[in-house]
Design a protein around this motif. Structure first.
Motif, PDB file in Angstrom:
ATOM      1  N   ARG A  65       0.834  -1.207   0.000  1.00 27.98           N
ATOM      2  CA  ARG A  65       0.000   0.000   0.000  1.00 27.98           C
ATOM      3  C   ARG A  65       0.866   1.254   0.000  1.00 27.98           C
ATOM      4  NH1 ARG A  65      -5.413  -0.751   1.826  1.00 27.98           N
ATOM      5  NH2 ARG A  65      -5.404   1.359   2.643  1.00 27.98           N
ATOM      6  N   TYR A  66       1.873   1.259   0.846  1.00 25.99           N
ATOM      7  CA  TYR A  66       2.756   2.423   0.905  1.00 25.99           C
ATOM      8  C   TYR A  66       3.508   2.586  -0.419  1.00 25.99           C
ATOM      9  CZ  TYR A  66       6.429   5.622   2.363  1.00 25.99           C
ATOM     10  OH  TYR A  66       7.270   6.701   2.438  1.00 25.99           O
ATOM     11  N   THR A  67       4.006   1.478  -0.946  1.00 28.25           N
ATOM     12  CA  THR A  67       4.753   1.524  -2.204  1.00 28.25           C
ATOM     13  C   THR A  67       3.899   2.106  -3.323  1.00 28.25           C
ATOM     14  OG1 THR A  67       6.050  -0.408  -1.528  1.00 28.25           O
ATOM     15  CG2 THR A  67       6.040   0.138  -3.870  1.00 28.25           C
ATOM     16  N   LEU A  68       2.678   1.601  -3.484  1.00 27.20           N
ATOM     17  CA  LEU A  68       1.793   2.083  -4.543  1.00 27.20           C
ATOM     18  C   LEU A  68       1.410   3.546  -4.317  1.00 27.20           C
ATOM     19  CD1 LEU A  68      -0.468  -1.073  -4.934  1.00 27.20           C
ATOM     20  CD2 LEU A  68       1.294  -0.277  -6.511  1.00 27.20           C
ATOM     21  N   LYS A  69       1.216   3.907  -3.057  1.00 30.62           N
ATOM     22  CA  LYS A  69       0.873   5.304  -2.737  1.00 30.62           C
ATOM     23  C   LYS A  69       1.984   6.250  -3.172  1.00 30.62           C
ATOM     24  CE  LYS A  69      -0.282   8.193   1.323  1.00 30.62           C
ATOM     25  NZ  LYS A  69       0.941   8.999   1.438  1.00 30.62           N
ATOM     26  N   ARG A  70       3.218   5.923  -2.832  1.00 28.29           N
ATOM     27  CA  ARG A  70       4.345   6.784  -3.206  1.00 28.29           C
ATOM     28  C   ARG A  70       4.540   6.828  -4.724  1.00 28.29           C
ATOM     29  NH1 ARG A  70       8.243   8.402   0.444  1.00 28.29           N
ATOM     30  NH2 ARG A  70       8.896   9.620  -1.364  1.00 28.29           N
ATOM     31  N   LEU A  71       4.375   5.699  -5.371  1.00 30.24           N
ATOM     32  CA  LEU A  71       4.576   5.655  -6.824  1.00 30.24           C
ATOM     33  C   LEU A  71       3.487   6.425  -7.556  1.00 30.24           C
ATOM     34  CD1 LEU A  71       5.715   1.949  -7.349  1.00 30.24           C
ATOM     35  CD2 LEU A  71       7.126   4.007  -7.196  1.00 30.24           C
ATOM     36  N   GLN A  72       2.252   6.282  -7.091  1.00 23.40           N
ATOM     37  CA  GLN A  72       1.153   6.994  -7.757  1.00 23.40           C
ATOM     38  C   GLN A  72       1.249   8.493  -7.564  1.00 23.40           C
ATOM     39  OE1 GLN A  72      -2.029   4.825  -5.953  1.00 23.40           O
ATOM     40  NE2 GLN A  72      -1.856   3.103  -7.382  1.00 23.40           N
ATOM     41  N   GLU A  73       1.941   8.915  -6.515  1.00 21.23           N
ATOM     42  CA  GLU A  73       2.150  10.354  -6.306  1.00 21.23           C
ATOM     43  C   GLU A  73       3.159  10.920  -7.291  1.00 21.23           C
ATOM     44  OE1 GLU A  73       1.352  10.382  -1.445  1.00 21.23           O
ATOM     45  OE2 GLU A  73       3.385  10.569  -2.252  1.00 21.23           O
ATOM     46  N   ILE A  74       4.160  10.119  -7.653  1.00 21.18           N
ATOM     47  CA  ILE A  74       5.254  10.649  -8.471  1.00 21.18           C
ATOM     48  C   ILE A  74       5.072  10.395  -9.965  1.00 21.18           C
ATOM     49  CG2 ILE A  74       6.738   8.603  -8.339  1.00 21.18           C
ATOM     50  CD1 ILE A  74       9.117  10.511  -8.080  1.00 21.18           C
ATOM     51  N   THR A  75       4.349   9.330 -10.330  1.00 25.27           N
ATOM     52  CA  THR A  75       4.294   8.950 -11.756  1.00 25.27           C
ATOM     53  C   THR A  75       3.670   9.991 -12.682  1.00 25.27           C
ATOM     54  OG1 THR A  75       2.301   7.660 -11.234  1.00 25.27           O
ATOM     55  CG2 THR A  75       4.379   6.477 -11.371  1.00 25.27           C
ATOM     56  N   PRO A  76       2.663  10.787 -12.233  1.00 20.79           N
ATOM     57  CA  PRO A  76       2.126  11.796 -13.164  1.00 20.79           C
ATOM     58  C   PRO A  76       3.156  12.807 -13.633  1.00 20.79           C
ATOM     59  CG  PRO A  76       0.614  11.432 -11.333  1.00 20.79           C
ATOM     60  CD  PRO A  76       1.880  10.716 -10.990  1.00 20.79           C
ATOM     61  N   THR A  77       4.233  12.981 -12.857  1.00 20.20           N
ATOM     62  CA  THR A  77       5.262  13.953 -13.231  1.00 20.20           C
ATOM     63  C   THR A  77       6.298  13.365 -14.191  1.00 20.20           C
ATOM     64  OG1 THR A  77       6.709  13.357 -11.374  1.00 20.20           O
ATOM     65  CG2 THR A  77       5.003  14.999 -10.955  1.00 20.20           C
ATOM     66  N   LYS A  78       6.232  12.062 -14.419  1.00 11.22           N
ATOM     67  CA  LYS A  78       7.207  11.399 -15.279  1.00 11.22           C
ATOM     68  C   LYS A  78       6.735  11.386 -16.726  1.00 11.22           C
ATOM     69  CE  LYS A  78       9.967  10.241 -11.884  1.00 11.22           C
ATOM     70  NZ  LYS A  78      11.361  10.710 -11.786  1.00 11.22           N
ATOM     71  N   ALA A  79       7.692  11.245 -17.646  1.00 11.44           N
ATOM     72  CA  ALA A  79       7.362  11.207 -19.074  1.00 11.44           C
ATOM     73  C   ALA A  79       6.720   9.883 -19.449  1.00 11.44           C
ATOM     74  CB  ALA A  79       8.638  11.418 -19.891  1.00 11.44           C
TER      75      ALA A  79
END
Length: 789
Positions: A65-79
């Motif tokens: 849950r924590y892993t997915l939460k952190r990744l979903q926060e950052i992925t919109p900023t990635k290409a």
């Protein structure tokens, strides 16, 4: 006096919420996990090779849950990652080519190729039936026919010089003899006259070289006509193919890989232009058109991964990783008894879809198939992703094998696992540390502070929403917090493994007959949970009650004490009193650990017993050397004994046996001892106290029974309500101690100085008896030698 008897107020956890979960907003919080946060901060900023992440912690703490939460926060900023396409390799059919394109261009390329094929189906036949083609074809034919006529006329004239006539017929070119009047001679007459035959043969032989030259010229003209027709066909085909590719070439003019592919496709389309002519001729014949359509598959594009609609970098949590699921597969189809495949048969795996993004995997699931782990490491090490063949090679069926070209791989992998797997792989797999350089470790036991207390109801609220459970009132919420503290085993800490709390709330929700969960349902759920798994504990207590397992809980005895042990059964742990006895006699063998003699003593327990000997020598051997033999054992122990938590009890029982001072049987002892007599903390305090308490409860309490525990274990004394109630009413007692002298005072009533003097007397007596025994043995030996001489 360093020892202390604890009262009810010392032991209760006096905390309660004033409102239930209905007054709180749900929130996903990971409290006091700074170590994990900093590890993720580094991993998400560092894109260097090998900085994949091992997310470590117990199951149920919220690793994924924590892993997915952190990744979903950052992925919109990635290409957006690139598209992956596979196309036919016209030079080597068995090795399809991979083309990596900017996001959205894969589908464009496939659609453009399809437009090209549709255009050629529609326009090719028209081009070869058009006026331009007919005129050029007619002009080529007329020119060649004119040249052939000229050659034939020359051939006829040359033949006349040899009295031969050239005759063109269905059976080919024939040379026949002629008379001066230029009339053909009948074949029958020629055969009858030897003179004619001789002259005819002579003319044929003379004319043959010239005849061959003219025939070669005619063949060359036929060949030139064929070549010109092919060139014309190629010219028309090239023009229409070029026209079909105008938009596609303009769109992909800057992408070298596509330009190379387009060049190859155009060349092959020109060679196979007849397919499009046949398409028009086969209108209405579905079977033939389907066959032609299959033949055209070699030109089509397989868009393996289409990221047109992807927003930012992809995040995939693959819960059940398999070879095909991760690495893709080749979907074979049966044709004429053979399994057949081409580049369109390639299907993507999760690694293809997540390429350029973030992949989350459960390590336990990965390791269930060793090939998955090996191939995953190979992909991460070499940064190349190979598409699997689906293990078809192992099937004894004729098939067309493919070896697709690998694609570059750049995803960051997050492995979800526990400490056991981390240390196991670190030790046995050197590639593991090379690939997973960042460890993000969750702390399951955290300190209680105001922030934790404020955040706890919000966490419970989120669980309620996700599980669709009833709200929890203030009393129930307080009880859940108390349960989390008990799970931590320390009154100053809390266990944040939510899996256990979720299970408790689910069961309490079922038990609740109203629209809210209260303290009553929480406590009932806990009792029901224990009842389901404590059958063995109940059976042992039955044996104690029946006297089959002998435990004395009243009076005093010499050389006997109640120690405490813990049984861990996986889903349940409980305490049980163990009768420890010691017997001393003159000798020089020291302390004999009976369990060790029969290989039932674990190394830690054996170490604890050896420490007892060290204490005895350190404490009592100042005036005279120690000489004794002492047997020490756990009575009615039929399983291996491990741990040093009984060493304080073992020392007391040895001292009692030496001094002949009886010790109380209504008080059980737990605690580890060092060489200087200090009592050290041990584990399983709750289970041990409650284990002895429940045995005492089998009969009526005397009001004097209790348990001695190390003072440093005070924060670990977390007891059930019924135990606390009987402590409050003075039926049961808990003592904390710091040294063996405190234990002596509680169990014997003696002051430590007096007790130690009695022990010293006992040791001195054993020493004297040992010396006398030694003298008698020597005297007996001398007498025996004299008699023999």
């Amino acid at each position: 006096m360093a020892w202390k008897r604890l009262n009810f107020e010392n032991l209760i956890i006096d905390f309660s919420y004033s409102s239930g979960t209905s007054e709180y907003q749900e929130e996903e919080i990971f409290i006091q996990q700074e170590r994990v946060e900093r590890a993720f901060d580094l991993a998400l900023q560092l894109d260097k090779e090998g900085y994949n992440v091992y997310v470590c912690g117990p199951n149920g703490i919220g690793r994924s849950r924590y892993t997915l939460k952190r990744l979903q926060e950052i992925t919109p900023t990635k290409a957006k990652p690139s598209d992956i396409c596979y196309v036919n390799n016209f030079k080597d059919f068995y090795r399809p080519k991979a083309i990596v394109l900017p996001a959205g261009y894969g589908r464009k390329l496939a659609d453009y190729i399809e437009e090209v094929l549709e255009f050629l189906k529609r326009e090719t036949f028209k081009a070869f039936e058009g006026k331009e083609y007919e005129e050029e074809l007619s002009a080529l034919t007329k020119e060649i026919d004119s040249q052939k006529e000229k050659v034939i006329n020359e051939l006829i004239e040359e033949a006349k010089k040899y009295n031969l006539m050239v005759l063109f017929g269905p059976e080919g070119v024939r040379l026949l003899p002629i008379f001066k009047i230029e009339t053909p001679v009948a074949q029958e007459q020629l055969l009858e006259s030897p003179q004619f035959r001789e002259e005819y043969q002579r003319n044929l032989n003379a004319f043959e070289p010239t005849f061959r030259q003219y025939m070669r010229k005619l063949r060359e003209l036929d060949s030139a006509l064929g070549e010109n027709l092919v060139n014309l066909r190629k010219k028309i085909a090239t023009n229409i193919v070029n026209k079909a590719f105008e938009k596609l070439e303009a769109e992909f003019k800057d992408i070298e890989e596509v330009k190379e592919f387009i060049s190859e496709v155009k060349e092959e389309l020109v060679k196979n232009i007849h397919l499009f002519i046949e398409w028009e001729k086969a209108k209405g014949n579905v079977v033939i058109q389907n066959s032609i359509n299959r033949a055209l598959n070699v030109f089509r594009v397989n868009v393996l991964v289409d990221n047109t609609k992807t927003e930012g970098a992809p995040v995939i949590y693959e819960k059940v990783p398999t070879l095909k699921g991760l690495f893709g597969q080749i979907n074979y189809r049966a044709e004429m008894g053979i399994l057949y495949a081409d580049h369109l048969s390639l299907a993507p795996g999760t690694l293809h879809k997540v390429n350029g993004g973030y992949l989350v995997l459960d390590l336990w699931e990965v390791l269930k198939n060793p090939y998955v782990w090996i191939l995953l490491k190979r992909t991460l090490l070499h940064k190349k992703l190979y598409l699997m063949g689906g293990m078809i090679e192992e099937i004894p069926v004729p098939h067309v094998g493919l070896l697709p070209e690998p694609v570059p791989f750049s995803a960051k992998v997050f492995l979800i696992g526990d400490s056991f797997l981390y240390y196991l792989l670190s030790f046995y797999d050197p590639e593991f540390i090379e690939l997973f350089k960042i460890k993000a470790e969750f702390n399951p036991i955290i300190e209680i502070n105001n922030k934790v207390i404020e955040s706890f109801p919000k966490i419970i609220k989120k669980i309620i929403k996700e599980e669709n459970l009833k709200e929890v009132d203030a009393s129930g919420l307080s009880e859940v917090l108390k349960y989390a503290i008990y799970q931590a085993g320390d009154r100053k800490k809390i266990n944040v493994v939510l899996k256990n709390i979720i299970d408790l709330l689910r069961e309490a929700d079922i038990l609740s007959k109203n629209e809210i969960i209260t303290q009553k349902e929480i406590k009932q759920a806990l009792r029901e949970k224990i009842f389901r798994v404590n059958l063995l504990e109940e059976k042992i207590r039955e044996l104690i009650k029946e006297g089959k397992i002998i435990i004395d809980i009243e009076g005093k005895k010499t050389g006997q004490i109640n120690g405490l042990s813990v049984y861990v059964l996986g889903d349940h742990s409980f305490g049980k009193p163990s009768r420890i006895t010691a017997n001393v006699f003159p000798g020089t063998k020291g302390v004999i650990n009976i369990e060790r003699e029969i290989d039932m003593s674990g190394p830690i327990h054996s170490k604890g017993v050896l420490i007892l000997s060290s204490y005895l020598y350190n404490k009592y051997s100042t005036d005279f050397p120690l000489q004794l033999s002492c047997t020490l054992t756990f009575e009615q122990a039929y399983e291996p004994v491990e741990g040093d938590s009984a060493s304080a009890a073992e020392l007391m029982v040895i001292l009692s046996a030496i001094s002949k001072i009886p010790i109380r049987q209504d008080i059980a002892v737990t605690g580890s001892i060092d060489q200087f007599g200090n009592i050290q903390p041990v584990g399983g305090i709750k289970e041990k106290i409650e284990g002895f308490y429940r045995v005492c409860k089998l009969t009526n309490f005397t009001g004097e029974q209790g348990v001695i525990v190390p003072a440093k274990n005070f924060d670990n004394i977390l007891l059930d309500d019924d135990v606390l109630e009987d402590i409050k009413n003075g039926k049961f007692h808990i003592y904390t101690v710091e040294t063996i002298d405190d234990v002596i005072e509680i169990l014997t009533g003696y002051k430590p100085e007096k007790f130690h003097k009695e022990v010293a007397k006992g040791l001195k007596k054993l020493y004297q008896l040992s010396k006398e025994k030694e003298k008698k043995t020597k005297k007996k030996t001398k007498t025996s030698k004299k008699l023999k001489s």
